[in-house]
Scaffold this active site. Structure first.
Site, PDB file in Angstrom:
ATOM      1  N   ASP A  38      11.292 -14.647  16.342  1.00 36.63           N
ATOM      2  CA  ASP A  38       9.871 -14.588  16.664  1.00 36.63           C
ATOM      3  C   ASP A  38       9.169 -13.738  15.613  1.00 36.63           C
ATOM      4  O   ASP A  38       9.604 -12.623  15.313  1.00 36.63           O
ATOM      5  CB  ASP A  38       9.626 -14.003  18.051  1.00 36.63           C
ATOM      6  CG  ASP A  38       8.258 -14.402  18.594  1.00 36.63           C
ATOM      7  OD1 ASP A  38       8.177 -15.373  19.356  1.00 36.63           O
ATOM      8  OD2 ASP A  38       7.273 -13.736  18.222  1.00 36.63           O
ATOM      9  N   ASP A  73       9.295 -15.515   9.305  1.00 37.59           N
ATOM     10  CA  ASP A  73       8.266 -16.539   9.298  1.00 37.59           C
ATOM     11  C   ASP A  73       8.989 -17.846   8.988  1.00 37.59           C
ATOM     12  O   ASP A  73       9.459 -18.064   7.872  1.00 37.59           O
ATOM     13  CB  ASP A  73       7.239 -16.207   8.214  1.00 37.59           C
ATOM     14  CG  ASP A  73       6.237 -17.327   7.953  1.00 37.59           C
ATOM     15  OD1 ASP A  73       6.317 -18.379   8.614  1.00 37.59           O
ATOM     16  OD2 ASP A  73       5.380 -17.147   7.062  1.00 37.59           O
ATOM     17  N   ASN A 100      10.719 -24.392  17.708  1.00 37.26           N
ATOM     18  CA  ASN A 100       9.701 -24.259  18.741  1.00 37.26           C
ATOM     19  C   ASN A 100       8.462 -23.501  18.276  1.00 37.26           C
ATOM     20  O   ASN A 100       7.399 -23.623  18.880  1.00 37.26           O
ATOM     21  CB  ASN A 100      10.325 -23.553  19.960  1.00 37.26           C
ATOM     22  CG  ASN A 100       9.306 -23.129  20.981  1.00 37.26           C
ATOM     23  OD1 ASN A 100       8.810 -23.938  21.761  1.00 37.26           O
ATOM     24  ND2 ASN A 100       8.968 -21.839  20.982  1.00 37.26           N
ATOM     25  N   TYR A 171      -3.567 -29.745  15.251  1.00 41.85           N
ATOM     26  CA  TYR A 171      -2.359 -29.615  16.060  1.00 41.85           C
ATOM     27  C   TYR A 171      -1.744 -30.987  16.323  1.00 41.85           C
ATOM     28  O   TYR A 171      -0.523 -31.174  16.214  1.00 41.85           O
ATOM     29  CB  TYR A 171      -2.724 -28.913  17.364  1.00 41.85           C
ATOM     30  CG  TYR A 171      -1.606 -28.716  18.350  1.00 41.85           C
ATOM     31  CD1 TYR A 171      -0.614 -27.766  18.126  1.00 41.85           C
ATOM     32  CD2 TYR A 171      -1.563 -29.448  19.533  1.00 41.85           C
ATOM     33  CE1 TYR A 171       0.402 -27.570  19.047  1.00 41.85           C
ATOM     34  CE2 TYR A 171      -0.564 -29.252  20.453  1.00 41.85           C
ATOM     35  CZ  TYR A 171       0.425 -28.319  20.215  1.00 41.85           C
ATOM     36  OH  TYR A 171       1.424 -28.126  21.141  1.00 41.85           O
ATOM     37  N   LYS A 175       1.982 -32.241  15.220  1.00 46.10           N
ATOM     38  CA  LYS A 175       2.970 -32.648  16.220  1.00 46.10           C
ATOM     39  C   LYS A 175       3.381 -34.107  16.051  1.00 46.10           C
ATOM     40  O   LYS A 175       4.522 -34.472  16.337  1.00 46.10           O
ATOM     41  CB  LYS A 175       2.421 -32.395  17.623  1.00 46.10           C
ATOM     42  CG  LYS A 175       2.324 -30.909  17.979  1.00 46.10           C
ATOM     43  CD  LYS A 175       3.672 -30.211  17.857  1.00 46.10           C
ATOM     44  CE  LYS A 175       3.650 -28.811  18.446  1.00 46.10           C
ATOM     45  NZ  LYS A 175       4.953 -28.116  18.276  1.00 46.10           N
ATOM     46  N   THR A 205       1.293 -21.893  29.369  1.00 46.73           N
ATOM     47  CA  THR A 205       1.619 -20.846  28.410  1.00 46.73           C
ATOM     48  C   THR A 205       0.323 -20.256  27.865  1.00 46.73           C
ATOM     49  O   THR A 205      -0.767 -20.753  28.152  1.00 46.73           O
ATOM     50  CB  THR A 205       2.442 -21.397  27.230  1.00 46.73           C
ATOM     51  OG1 THR A 205       1.603 -22.243  26.430  1.00 46.73           O
ATOM     52  CG2 THR A 205       3.655 -22.188  27.709  1.00 46.73           C
TER      53      THR A 205
END
Length: 294
Positions: A38, A73, A100, A171, A175, A205
């Site tokens: 992360d 990163d 993810n 986005y 995706k 989320t």
């Protein structure tokens, strides 16, 4: 709890919070050793803070599992390579890569700035490519040395990438690219013992709160059992698939397929295209509406 993944080594990117955190914990519960990656950024990709990953590692260790923190990163090519190497050096190999990591910079298309486009495409699309490229090179080398691993890659697409989403052009494009990357990687890497699939998760989320009504949405952890199974040796016959998960519902996405066609027998004349194309469109199913349209 079964040990579906006992002894297997996994990397989960963007695993400090939300869906990634749930994946890391689920894989660990099934016996996997986990590299918890992360970068610590906000939902908009700002700032850095490794503390979320440390907290997830502590949770895994508290349940008796093994995990380490990685703060790379994932869209940094060299840092992604070092992350793959960390898994191999720490745990003796790599079997599972769950891509993810990502963030949002939502805008209507005509309001999107160039730097917003670049940032989102970078973290999602390059952030899938870089770890996958380096993991794939490792698995190819292992196969050439006679040590073929039952390797598994689970990428993260989205309904926004598959059906489109108003206000999320960047986005959605990223995706959709991940879905395409999944198909190519599955075709190329199968010879090395690698399966590559993608999920399109639906969950409440920090990325969805504020963008949608999340009151009826599934929890992040509702997506993770499918990831655990896809990461197992048992799932070796499933590859090149995109699977949507919405609470208790699993849907296999069909994606782009060839529909009806007409052959003019020669170069089409522009005046004749309209009638033929309208006939073909009438024969096929209507496209699913873009999210956010009436």
């Amino acid at each position: 709890m079964s040990k579906l993944l006992d002894g297997r080594v996994a990397i989960v990117t963007g695993a400090g919070r939300g869906i990634g955190r749930a994946h890391a914990l689920e894989l660990a519960r099934h016996g996997a050793k986990v590299v918890v990656n992360d970068y610590g950024v906000s939902a908009a990709g700002e700032g850095t803070d490794e503390s979320p990953a440390h907290a997830v590692v502590a949770e895994i260790e508290a349940m008796g599992g093994q995990a380490v923190v990685n703060g790379a990163d994932v869209a940094d090519f060299a840092a992604a390579e070092a992350m793959i190497r960390q898994a191999i050096d720490t745990f003796g190999g790599l079997d599972i890569l769950v891509n993810n990591a990502g963030f949002l910079r939502d805008r209507m298309l005509v309001n999107t700035a160039e730097d917003e486009w670049d940032a989102v495409i970078r973290v999602h699309l390059k952030g899938h490519f870089a770890p996958l490229r380096h993991a794939g090179a490792y698995w190819r080398a292992e196969a050439k040395e006679g040590r073929t691993r039952a390797a598994r890659v689970i990428n993260t697409s989205s309904g926004a990438g598959l059906q489109g989403s108003i206000g999320q052009a960047t986005y959605s494009a990223a995706k959709a690219g991940i879905a395409g990357l999944t198909l190519v990687a599955a075709a190329e890497m199968g010879r090395y013992g690698v399966t590559v699939n993608a999920i399109a998760p639906v969950a409440k989320t920090r990325m969805t709160e504020g963008a949608f009504d999340t009151s009826a949405m599934a929890l992040p952890e509702d997506n993770s059992p499918i990831v655990a199974w896809l990461a197992s040796e048992e799932a070796g016959d499933v590859t090149g698939r995109v699977i949507e998960i919405d609470g208790s519902v699993i849907t296999v996405e069909n994606g782009w397929t060839h529909g009806a066609s007409r052959d003019a027998g020669a170069r089409w004349e522009a005046e004749k295209v309209g009638g033929a194309l309208r006939d073909l469109l009438a024969e096929g199913p209507a496209p699913e509406p873009v999210y956010g349209t009436a």
